[in-house]
Design an enzyme around this catalytic site. Sequence first.
Site, mmCIF file in Angstrom:
data_model
loop_
_atom_site.group_PDB
_atom_site.id
_atom_site.type_symbol
_atom_site.label_atom_id
_atom_site.label_comp_id
_atom_site.label_asym_id
_atom_site.label_seq_id
_atom_site.Cartn_x
_atom_site.Cartn_y
_atom_site.Cartn_z
ATOM 1 N N GLU A 154 0.947 -3.095 -1.134
ATOM 2 C CA GLU A 154 0.354 -2.245 -0.103
ATOM 3 C C GLU A 154 -1.019 -2.799 0.293
ATOM 4 O O GLU A 154 -1.968 -2.724 -0.481
ATOM 5 C CB GLU A 154 0.201 -0.811 -0.616
ATOM 6 C CG GLU A 154 1.492 -0.194 -1.121
ATOM 7 C CD GLU A 154 1.279 1.234 -1.611
ATOM 8 O OE1 GLU A 154 0.193 1.802 -1.380
ATOM 9 O OE2 GLU A 154 2.196 1.777 -2.243
ATOM 10 N N HIS B 259 0.500 6.424 -8.090
ATOM 11 C CA HIS B 259 1.806 5.771 -8.200
ATOM 12 C C HIS B 259 1.688 4.283 -8.428
ATOM 13 O O HIS B 259 0.622 3.686 -8.279
ATOM 14 C CB HIS B 259 2.674 6.052 -6.966
ATOM 15 C CG HIS B 259 2.196 5.408 -5.692
ATOM 16 N ND1 HIS B 259 3.026 4.672 -4.887
ATOM 17 C CD2 HIS B 259 1.005 5.401 -5.081
ATOM 18 C CE1 HIS B 259 2.363 4.244 -3.834
ATOM 19 N NE2 HIS B 259 1.137 4.675 -3.920
ATOM 20 N N HIS C 205 -2.364 2.933 -8.529
ATOM 21 C CA HIS C 205 -3.435 3.367 -7.634
ATOM 22 C C HIS C 205 -3.194 4.808 -7.216
ATOM 23 O O HIS C 205 -2.159 5.399 -7.535
ATOM 24 C CB HIS C 205 -3.561 2.443 -6.419
ATOM 25 C CG HIS C 205 -2.309 2.351 -5.599
ATOM 26 N ND1 HIS C 205 -1.226 1.584 -5.967
ATOM 27 C CD2 HIS C 205 -1.957 2.945 -4.441
ATOM 28 C CE1 HIS C 205 -0.266 1.700 -5.070
ATOM 29 N NE2 HIS C 205 -0.678 2.535 -4.121
ATOM 30 N N HIS D 58 4.134 16.081 -1.200
ATOM 31 C CA HIS D 58 3.709 15.022 -0.284
ATOM 32 C C HIS D 58 4.867 14.040 -0.124
ATOM 33 O O HIS D 58 5.350 13.486 -1.117
ATOM 34 C CB HIS D 58 2.493 14.325 -0.909
ATOM 35 C CG HIS D 58 1.919 13.223 -0.090
ATOM 36 N ND1 HIS D 58 0.830 13.391 0.729
ATOM 37 C CD2 HIS D 58 2.273 11.923 0.028
ATOM 38 C CE1 HIS D 58 0.539 12.252 1.315
ATOM 39 N NE2 HIS D 58 1.395 11.342 0.913
ATOM 40 N N HIS E 203 -3.127 -3.142 -3.013
ATOM 41 C CA HIS E 203 -2.530 -2.692 -4.268
ATOM 42 C C HIS E 203 -1.189 -3.389 -4.360
ATOM 43 O O HIS E 203 -0.243 -3.060 -3.646
ATOM 44 C CB HIS E 203 -2.399 -1.163 -4.260
ATOM 45 C CG HIS E 203 -3.721 -0.477 -4.086
ATOM 46 N ND1 HIS E 203 -3.925 0.577 -3.224
ATOM 47 C CD2 HIS E 203 -4.920 -0.740 -4.650
ATOM 48 C CE1 HIS E 203 -5.200 0.951 -3.279
ATOM 49 N NE2 HIS E 203 -5.809 0.167 -4.132
HETATM 50 FE FE LIG Z 1 0.225 3.478 -2.448
#
Ligand SMILES: [Fe+2]
Length: 458
Positions: free
Chosen positions: A356, A350, A389, A307, A383
């Site tokens: 974020e 991560h 998260h 990803h 986050h």
């Molecule tokens: Fe994230």
Amino acid sequence: MPITNFDFKEKYQYQNGFGCYFETEAVPGALPIGQNSPQKPPLGLYAEKLSGTAFTAPRHENKQSWLYRILPACTHPPFAPAPAPNESLGLGGEPFRRLRHIPNQLRWDPFDREPDADFVSGLHLLAGAGDPTVKQGCAVYVFAAGRSMAEREAFYSADGELLLVPQEGVLDIRTEMGWLLVRPMEICVIPRGVRYQVRLPAGPARGYALEVFQGRFVLPELGPIGSNGLANARDFQAPVASFDEDCGATASDGPNEYVVTAKFNNALFRTTQRHTPFDVVAWHGNYYPYKYDLGRFNTIGSISFDHPDPSIFTVLSAPSDHPGTSVADFVIFPPRWLVGEDTFRPPWYHRNTMSEFMGLIRGDYDAKKGGKGGFVPGGASLHNVMSGHGPDVDSYEGARNAELKPAKVGEGSCAFMFESSLMLGVTDWGLKTCQKVQETYSEHSWGGVKVHWKGGSA
Ligand SMILES: [Fe+2]
């Protein structure tokens, strides 16, 4: 399908392109030829320069427009403080001084609709960092409005450049430089200082907004992707000149009163002038509002394994002074094909030096469950810097065990992220007053994450 099929049909014409030098005139001959400030501009207009960068900014960053209008913007009585419409807007630096910085993951249920508010009074500062007085930082807002701004009213922010992400309703935005129709799945950017009025032609509206105090939104670099991809420059749309004629023989003796509200260091100031602020007959320059249909985003992703970083989904970026590090990026998670082999396809777990903030315009986000108490349209999550998260337990187990056939995800959905290099503090309104914080978010999402460890031998 590289365009959104909107229920509310387009009604304006635009000039297409990002960061272009445009010129537009609502009356032929209104633009002077070959010069900006003739002794007597055509048609008896006033020439007015609107600077978006320092006069001496490098040529590739320099943003300015010349407006040709019936009366210059300076022709108004002094501004006076205006009442704060809510506890997070219009109070000057107070909400910023009281921001609360907490490492917990936060998620909000959909924010309330506000039938009695207009766009300005329904704007709520949710989170932010920095200080508009030194042009550093950013602010995250949610807005909800049930009525149009008054016919003779305009608003502008001296604090920064505002990116609007409507989630419900339609925004019919009259700017000094022309009209923009902005529907869910479209975004718009209003530069610092540009005066505008928000009308609601399709009932109540709700959405998200990001204001950057420093810099401006630009297209991200494409690197090895090449010269096309992600948001293409040709798909951004800028207004054409449109004006009203409502004034007297001088600036101060017109028949009607127009209220202009300024946001200045998060305080609101108001003046009442006797002529319309929407009197720009023609303009030319590269400093203007614009909109973009997110359906036109050319999504790029892995066609082998793993990803990629979500930066691959960046629509617009407001760079800081440090290359590659943004004050804030606007990132979307549009419908896309996932084909990665031997790959955990949703976002990985991560922790990030960036903060974020996420919202959902429509549909379900593939890494979080929807439904009551989940991540749903009109809600949000934050986050913050280094707060861990990732997928909730059900999404993780589903993806861990999924048959890895090519799969289309996100059909009918669009989540987005405001990703900032700054640590975002949350306002009292965001933590308490709105009453939308999901107290059990972390436990529900990750409390049941399973241990798959099998011991020391693989
Ligand atoms: Fe994230």
